[in-house]
Design an enzyme around this catalytic site. Structure first.
Site, PDB file in Angstrom:
ATOM      1  N   ASP A   8       4.925  -2.137  -2.421  1.00 10.88           N
ATOM      2  CA  ASP A   8       4.683  -2.042  -0.983  1.00 10.88           C
ATOM      3  C   ASP A   8       4.861  -0.590  -0.549  1.00 10.88           C
ATOM      4  O   ASP A   8       5.902   0.028  -0.815  1.00 10.88           O
ATOM      5  CB  ASP A   8       5.662  -2.944  -0.229  1.00 10.88           C
ATOM      6  CG  ASP A   8       5.261  -3.170   1.219  1.00 10.88           C
ATOM      7  OD1 ASP A   8       4.661  -2.261   1.813  1.00 10.88           O
ATOM      8  OD2 ASP A   8       5.553  -4.249   1.763  1.00 10.88           O
ATOM      9  N   ASP A 104      -1.720  -1.901   2.001  1.00 12.48           N
ATOM     10  CA  ASP A 104      -0.478  -1.247   1.574  1.00 12.48           C
ATOM     11  C   ASP A 104       0.394  -2.083   0.639  1.00 12.48           C
ATOM     12  O   ASP A 104       1.554  -1.756   0.412  1.00 12.48           O
ATOM     13  CB  ASP A 104       0.347  -0.842   2.799  1.00 12.48           C
ATOM     14  CG  ASP A 104       0.718  -2.026   3.688  1.00 12.48           C
ATOM     15  OD1 ASP A 104       0.335  -3.168   3.368  1.00 12.48           O
ATOM     16  OD2 ASP A 104       1.391  -1.797   4.709  1.00 12.48           O
ATOM     17  N   GLU A 105      -0.162  -3.131   0.056  1.00 12.86           N
ATOM     18  CA  GLU A 105       0.667  -4.005  -0.784  1.00 12.86           C
ATOM     19  C   GLU A 105      -0.167  -4.627  -1.905  1.00 12.86           C
ATOM     20  O   GLU A 105      -1.331  -4.989  -1.703  1.00 12.86           O
ATOM     21  CB  GLU A 105       1.286  -5.114   0.074  1.00 12.86           C
ATOM     22  CG  GLU A 105       2.329  -5.947  -0.623  1.00 12.86           C
ATOM     23  CD  GLU A 105       2.990  -6.937   0.308  1.00 12.86           C
ATOM     24  OE1 GLU A 105       4.010  -7.530  -0.089  1.00 12.86           O
ATOM     25  OE2 GLU A 105       2.491  -7.149   1.445  1.00 12.86           O
TER      26      GLU A 105
END
Length: 356
Positions: A8, A104-105
């Protein structure tokens, strides 16, 4: 036994802005609409801003009251997409089993890359160092034997940490988790659980499956499974994307139309960018609504033609939401999902990667 990473990128939008403008580091930074407009919500914020109680989905006016000296910036999704694409390409190159969750992950199955949990931790640290050295962004990595536990471990070590949850320590890790740390458990759900004496995961274990089902219906079954740390361990990129979307849990239940419509605008904008990132046009738009009494409602509409317009998403969902609001039931979560895709062969990348 598999070894899975949940990677993350910490406070991603804000971190990109800090990377581009180092003068922002150490200052509370809020990405969203301007407080001068008097409406809108927080898209995201950095950890300095979170110290003042600011979080995603909060009204921009409330965020300004909590931290009037914060820096407020509008989101620049095109830039965030470029940075995300570069980092995700790097992560994808590390393993044959990769699954991107959002900009973002991502999950990585590194079972074939490492021999044990200690080596996995070393590998995770190398990944973090590469991302920070090349992009100036910190990241957090949770490591476990299924995706649920890897994600929970990642949440517990943010920001800029690494946490391993191996089989011998899984129950001990779960035991002391607050119920609101489990996925899908928001502020009002937490209140309902605390009302019956459930504050931590270990409290859920005392009730058992049948009693949880009696108290909470289908949600009770979901809660029991979460409390056991049971989760999928298959990491893969789907060959054919069926749908994509995003959800925002509100900081408090509300019927306020300005707040709800502002959240719809953020969701519509983000979902549109996700679709463009995949070079997709969509035709079906689905609005998801979760109310204060745990009930989930979905409303869908299929457009006459394929689209890549955030305005189409927003106007469609606004009409669906306006109809639902006639019920006068406070809302705790909104989500937008698009489906029925076709490839958009005419779309071109607006941003030259060399520009960043």
């Amino acid at each position: 036994m598999k070894i899975i990473f949940c990677v993350d990128l910490d406070a991603f939008f804000a971190s990109v802005e800090e990377s581009l403008n180092p003068g922002l580091k150490g200052k509370p930074l809020i990405i969203g609409s301007s407080p001068l407009e008097g409406r809108g919500v927080v898209s995201t914020c950095n950890y300095e801003a979170r110290k003042y109680g600011i979080k995603s989905g909060m009204s921009i006016v409330k965020a300004y009251r909590l931290c009037p000296f914060a820096v407020f910036l509008p989101p620049r999704l095109e830039i965030y997409e470029v940075v995300s694409e570069r980092i995700m390409s790097f992560l994808r190159s590390l393993t044959s089993k990769f699954e991107q969750l959002s900009v973002d992950e991502a999950f990585l199955d590194v079972t074939e890359k490492v021999r044990d949990w200690e080596e996995a931790k070393e590998f995770a640290n190398e990944i973090k160092e590469f991302i920070f050295k090349n992009y100036g962004i910190t990241s957090s990595i949770g490591i476990s034997f299924n995706k649920l536990l890897a994600k929970l471990a990642c949440q517990k070590c943010k920001p800029n940490g690494i946490k391993v949850v191996d089989p011998p320590n899984a129950k001990e890790f779960l035991k002391d988790l607050r119920v609101e740390e489990l996925p899908g458990i928001g502020k009002q759900t937490t209140k309902e659980l605390k009302r019956v004496g459930i504050k931590k995961v270990e409290d859920i274990w005392k009730f058992g499956l049948k009693e949880l089902q009696r108290l909470f219906g289908n949600f009770g079954s979901e809660l029991y499974i979460l409390s056991q740390g049971e989760g999928e361990d298959d990491v893969y990129e789907r060959d054919e994307l069926k749908s994509l979307g995003k959800e925002i849990t509100l900081s408090e239940d509300t019927l306020d139309r300005i707040t709800l419509f502002s959240i719809l605008q953020i969701l519509a904008r983000d979902v549109t960018e996700y679709a463009k990132h995949q070079n997709l046009l969509f035709k079906t738009i689905t609005l998801k609504i979760k109310t204060k009494n745990f009930k989930v409602y979905t409303r869908s509409k299929t457009l006459k033609t394929f689209s890549d317009s955030s305005q189409d998403i927003f106007s469609t969902c606004k009409k669906l939401l306006e109809e639902f609001l006639k019920r006068e039931i406070p809302i705790r979560l909104l989500g937008i999902r698009v489906s029925k895709f076709c490839k958009n062969s005419t779309l071109k990348k607006f941003w030259n990667k060399k520009h960043f």
